[in-house]
Design a protein around this motif. Structure first.
Motif, PDB file in Angstrom:
ATOM      1  N   SER A  63       0.823  -1.211   0.000  1.00 25.10           N
ATOM      2  CA  SER A  63       0.000   0.000   0.000  1.00 25.10           C
ATOM      3  C   SER A  63       0.854   1.257   0.000  1.00 25.10           C
ATOM      4  O   SER A  63       0.561   2.223  -0.704  1.00 25.10           O
ATOM      5  CB  SER A  63      -0.920   0.019   1.229  1.00 25.10           C
ATOM      6  N   ILE A  64       1.922   1.234   0.783  1.00 22.62           N
ATOM      7  CA  ILE A  64       2.833   2.382   0.819  1.00 22.62           C
ATOM      8  C   ILE A  64       3.454   2.588  -0.555  1.00 22.62           C
ATOM      9  O   ILE A  64       3.517   3.710  -1.060  1.00 22.62           O
ATOM     10  CB  ILE A  64       3.929   2.187   1.890  1.00 22.62           C
ATOM     11  N   GLY A  65       3.906   1.508  -1.177  1.00 21.16           N
ATOM     12  CA  GLY A  65       4.510   1.599  -2.509  1.00 21.16           C
ATOM     13  C   GLY A  65       3.549   2.181  -3.518  1.00 21.16           C
ATOM     14  O   GLY A  65       3.912   3.040  -4.324  1.00 21.16           O
ATOM     15  N   SER A  66       2.322   1.734  -3.469  1.00 21.23           N
ATOM     16  CA  SER A  66       1.301   2.225  -4.398  1.00 21.23           C
ATOM     17  C   SER A  66       1.033   3.713  -4.176  1.00 21.23           C
ATOM     18  O   SER A  66       0.968   4.489  -5.124  1.00 21.23           O
ATOM     19  CB  SER A  66       0.016   1.424  -4.204  1.00 21.23           C
ATOM     20  N   THR A  67       0.910   4.120  -2.939  1.00 16.33           N
ATOM     21  CA  THR A  67       0.636   5.521  -2.613  1.00 16.33           C
ATOM     22  C   THR A  67       1.791   6.416  -3.019  1.00 16.33           C
ATOM     23  O   THR A  67       1.598   7.462  -3.638  1.00 16.33           O
ATOM     24  CB  THR A  67       0.359   5.668  -1.103  1.00 16.33           C
ATOM     25  N   PHE A  68       3.011   6.024  -2.667  1.00 15.65           N
ATOM     26  CA  PHE A  68       4.170   6.850  -2.997  1.00 15.65           C
ATOM     27  C   PHE A  68       4.431   6.889  -4.494  1.00 15.65           C
ATOM     28  O   PHE A  68       4.909   7.890  -5.011  1.00 15.65           O
ATOM     29  CB  PHE A  68       5.402   6.384  -2.242  1.00 15.65           C
ATOM     30  N   ARG A  69       4.123   5.817  -5.193  1.00 13.23           N
ATOM     31  CA  ARG A  69       4.303   5.797  -6.637  1.00 13.23           C
ATOM     32  C   ARG A  69       3.413   6.869  -7.273  1.00 13.23           C
ATOM     33  O   ARG A  69       3.848   7.630  -8.125  1.00 13.23           O
ATOM     34  CB  ARG A  69       3.980   4.409  -7.196  1.00 13.23           C
ATOM     35  N   SER A  70       2.179   6.948  -6.827  1.00  8.13           N
ATOM     36  CA  SER A  70       1.259   7.963  -7.340  1.00  8.13           C
ATOM     37  C   SER A  70       1.741   9.361  -6.995  1.00  8.13           C
ATOM     38  O   SER A  70       1.671  10.273  -7.824  1.00  8.13           O
ATOM     39  CB  SER A  70      -0.149   7.744  -6.768  1.00  8.13           C
ATOM     40  N   ALA A  71       2.231   9.542  -5.799  1.00 11.42           N
ATOM     41  CA  ALA A  71       2.740  10.856  -5.386  1.00 11.42           C
ATOM     42  C   ALA A  71       3.930  11.259  -6.247  1.00 11.42           C
ATOM     43  O   ALA A  71       4.057  12.421  -6.644  1.00 11.42           O
ATOM     44  CB  ALA A  71       3.121  10.833  -3.905  1.00 11.42           C
ATOM     45  N   LYS A  72       4.813  10.306  -6.548  1.00 11.14           N
ATOM     46  CA  LYS A  72       5.986  10.597  -7.378  1.00 11.14           C
ATOM     47  C   LYS A  72       5.543  10.968  -8.795  1.00 11.14           C
ATOM     48  O   LYS A  72       6.106  11.891  -9.404  1.00 11.14           O
ATOM     49  CB  LYS A  72       6.923   9.387  -7.400  1.00 11.14           C
ATOM     50  N   GLU A  73       4.549  10.261  -9.327  1.00 12.66           N
ATOM     51  CA  GLU A  73       4.043  10.590 -10.665  1.00 12.66           C
ATOM     52  C   GLU A  73       3.485  12.004 -10.709  1.00 12.66           C
ATOM     53  O   GLU A  73       3.699  12.739 -11.675  1.00 12.66           O
ATOM     54  CB  GLU A  73       2.977   9.573 -11.080  1.00 12.66           C
ATOM     55  N   ILE A  74       2.780  12.405  -9.668  1.00 11.76           N
ATOM     56  CA  ILE A  74       2.233  13.763  -9.601  1.00 11.76           C
ATOM     57  C   ILE A  74       3.369  14.782  -9.519  1.00 11.76           C
ATOM     58  O   ILE A  74       3.337  15.829 -10.175  1.00 11.76           O
ATOM     59  CB  ILE A  74       1.275  13.904  -8.399  1.00 11.76           C
ATOM     60  N   GLN A  75       4.397  14.462  -8.750  1.00 13.02           N
ATOM     61  CA  GLN A  75       5.547  15.363  -8.622  1.00 13.02           C
ATOM     62  C   GLN A  75       6.221  15.566  -9.979  1.00 13.02           C
ATOM     63  O   GLN A  75       6.565  16.697 -10.351  1.00 13.02           O
ATOM     64  CB  GLN A  75       6.533  14.773  -7.610  1.00 13.02           C
ATOM     65  N   VAL A  76       6.406  14.495 -10.734  1.00 18.17           N
ATOM     66  CA  VAL A  76       7.022  14.596 -12.068  1.00 18.17           C
ATOM     67  C   VAL A  76       6.133  15.420 -12.994  1.00 18.17           C
ATOM     68  O   VAL A  76       6.614  16.276 -13.749  1.00 18.17           O
ATOM     69  CB  VAL A  76       7.290  13.182 -12.644  1.00 18.17           C
ATOM     70  N   TRP A  77       4.835  15.191 -12.952  1.00 27.51           N
ATOM     71  CA  TRP A  77       3.900  15.925 -13.793  1.00 27.51           C
ATOM     72  C   TRP A  77       3.939  17.419 -13.470  1.00 27.51           C
ATOM     73  O   TRP A  77       3.995  18.261 -14.382  1.00 27.51           O
ATOM     74  CB  TRP A  77       2.483  15.370 -13.593  1.00 27.51           C
ATOM     75  N   LEU A  78       3.946  17.764 -12.187  1.00 31.31           N
ATOM     76  CA  LEU A  78       4.022  19.178 -11.805  1.00 31.31           C
ATOM     77  C   LEU A  78       5.347  19.795 -12.251  1.00 31.31           C
ATOM     78  O   LEU A  78       5.385  20.954 -12.685  1.00 31.31           O
ATOM     79  CB  LEU A  78       3.850  19.333 -10.290  1.00 31.31           C
ATOM     80  N   GLY A  79       6.421  19.025 -12.180  1.00 30.12           N
ATOM     81  CA  GLY A  79       7.724  19.513 -12.648  1.00 30.12           C
ATOM     82  C   GLY A  79       7.711  19.797 -14.141  1.00 30.12           C
ATOM     83  O   GLY A  79       8.283  20.802 -14.596  1.00 30.12           O
ATOM     84  N   SER A  80       7.060  18.926 -14.908  1.00 28.37           N
ATOM     85  CA  SER A  80       6.997  19.159 -16.359  1.00 28.37           C
ATOM     86  C   SER A  80       6.152  20.390 -16.675  1.00 28.37           C
ATOM     87  O   SER A  80       6.469  21.144 -17.605  1.00 28.37           O
ATOM     88  CB  SER A  80       6.456  17.925 -17.086  1.00 28.37           C
ATOM     89  N   LEU A  81       5.090  20.615 -15.903  1.00 33.11           N
ATOM     90  CA  LEU A  81       4.289  21.827 -16.094  1.00 33.11           C
ATOM     91  C   LEU A  81       5.111  23.073 -15.782  1.00 33.11           C
ATOM     92  O   LEU A  81       5.034  24.075 -16.502  1.00 33.11           O
ATOM     93  CB  LEU A  81       3.048  21.807 -15.212  1.00 33.11           C
ATOM     94  N   ALA A  82       5.885  23.013 -14.706  1.00 34.71           N
ATOM     95  CA  ALA A  82       6.731  24.152 -14.344  1.00 34.71           C
ATOM     96  C   ALA A  82       7.755  24.429 -15.434  1.00 34.71           C
ATOM     97  O   ALA A  82       8.013  25.587 -15.772  1.00 34.71           O
ATOM     98  CB  ALA A  82       7.422  23.886 -13.007  1.00 34.71           C
ATOM     99  N   LYS A  83       8.339  23.377 -16.006  1.00 35.15           N
ATOM    100  CA  LYS A  83       9.319  23.554 -17.083  1.00 35.15           C
ATOM    101  C   LYS A  83       8.671  24.198 -18.306  1.00 35.15           C
ATOM    102  O   LYS A  83       9.225  25.119 -18.899  1.00 35.15           O
ATOM    103  CB  LYS A  83       9.951  22.223 -17.467  1.00 35.15           C
ATOM    104  N   LEU A  84       7.490  23.713 -18.681  1.00 32.52           N
ATOM    105  CA  LEU A  84       6.775  24.308 -19.814  1.00 32.52           C
ATOM    106  C   LEU A  84       6.482  25.774 -19.561  1.00 32.52           C
ATOM    107  O   LEU A  84       6.630  26.616 -20.454  1.00 32.52           O
ATOM    108  CB  LEU A  84       5.466  23.559 -20.077  1.00 32.52           C
ATOM    109  N   SER A  85       6.070  26.094 -18.352  1.00 29.70           N
ATOM    110  CA  SER A  85       5.764  27.469 -17.999  1.00 29.70           C
ATOM    111  C   SER A  85       7.009  28.347 -18.127  1.00 29.70           C
ATOM    112  O   SER A  85       6.947  29.464 -18.684  1.00 29.70           O
ATOM    113  CB  SER A  85       5.214  27.522 -16.577  1.00 29.70           C
ATOM    114  N   CYS A  86       8.135  27.859 -17.649  1.00 34.95           N
ATOM    115  CA  CYS A  86       9.390  28.622 -17.741  1.00 34.95           C
ATOM    116  C   CYS A  86       9.838  28.770 -19.191  1.00 34.95           C
ATOM    117  O   CYS A  86      10.297  29.844 -19.599  1.00 34.95           O
ATOM    118  CB  CYS A  86      10.482  27.938 -16.932  1.00 34.95           C
ATOM    119  N   ASP A  87       9.703  27.695 -19.968  1.00 32.04           N
ATOM    120  CA  ASP A  87      10.121  27.730 -21.375  1.00 32.04           C
ATOM    121  C   ASP A  87       9.316  28.758 -22.163  1.00 32.04           C
ATOM    122  O   ASP A  87       9.813  29.331 -23.131  1.00 32.04           O
ATOM    123  CB  ASP A  87       9.968  26.352 -22.020  1.00 32.04           C
ATOM    124  N   CYS A  88       8.093  28.997 -21.734  1.00 28.28           N
ATOM    125  CA  CYS A  88       7.209  29.935 -22.432  1.00 28.28           C
ATOM    126  C   CYS A  88       7.194  31.313 -21.765  1.00 28.28           C
ATOM    127  O   CYS A  88       6.406  32.172 -22.142  1.00 28.28           O
ATOM    128  CB  CYS A  88       5.788  29.389 -22.472  1.00 28.28           C
TER     129      CYS A  88
END
Length: 93
Positions: A63-88
């Motif tokens: 359960s911990i692995g599943s929860t943290f995996r989702s949290a990490k995916e969200i963190q990566v997604w937010l990072g990509s949004l931040a990069k796109l925002s900076c690039d533009c």
């Protein structure tokens, strides 16, 4: 306790031991209640404690692995949004 210590890298064995200690605490409470004549949950033998703590540790770690995996995916997604925002050159508001 296992969830709280998972960020520090608790191992399966550590998780099983933490859970087993809580089950032992429950056993002690049930034993005291039984001594007072109260109808309470059964007392587990050592082999049952080990089997139960192993099973619960597996479930907890999965359960911990599943929860943290989702949290990490969200963190990566937010990072990509931040990069796109900076690039533009666009501020995020």
């Amino acid at each position: 306790q296992t969830v709280m210590t998972s960020v520090y890298g608790v191992t399966f064995i550590g998780a099983r031991e933490q859970i087993e200690r809580r089950l032992e605490d429950m056993n002690e409470k049930n034993s005291l209640a039984r001594a007072r004549g109260e109808d309470h949950l059964p007392i587990m033998e050592d082999d049952e404690l080990f089997a139960a703590s192993t099973y619960l540790a597996r479930l907890t770690m999965a359960s911990i692995g599943s929860t943290f995996r989702s949290a990490k995916e969200i963190q990566v997604w937010l990072g990509s949004l931040a990069k796109l925002s900076c690039d533009c050159d666009q501020a995020v508001s």
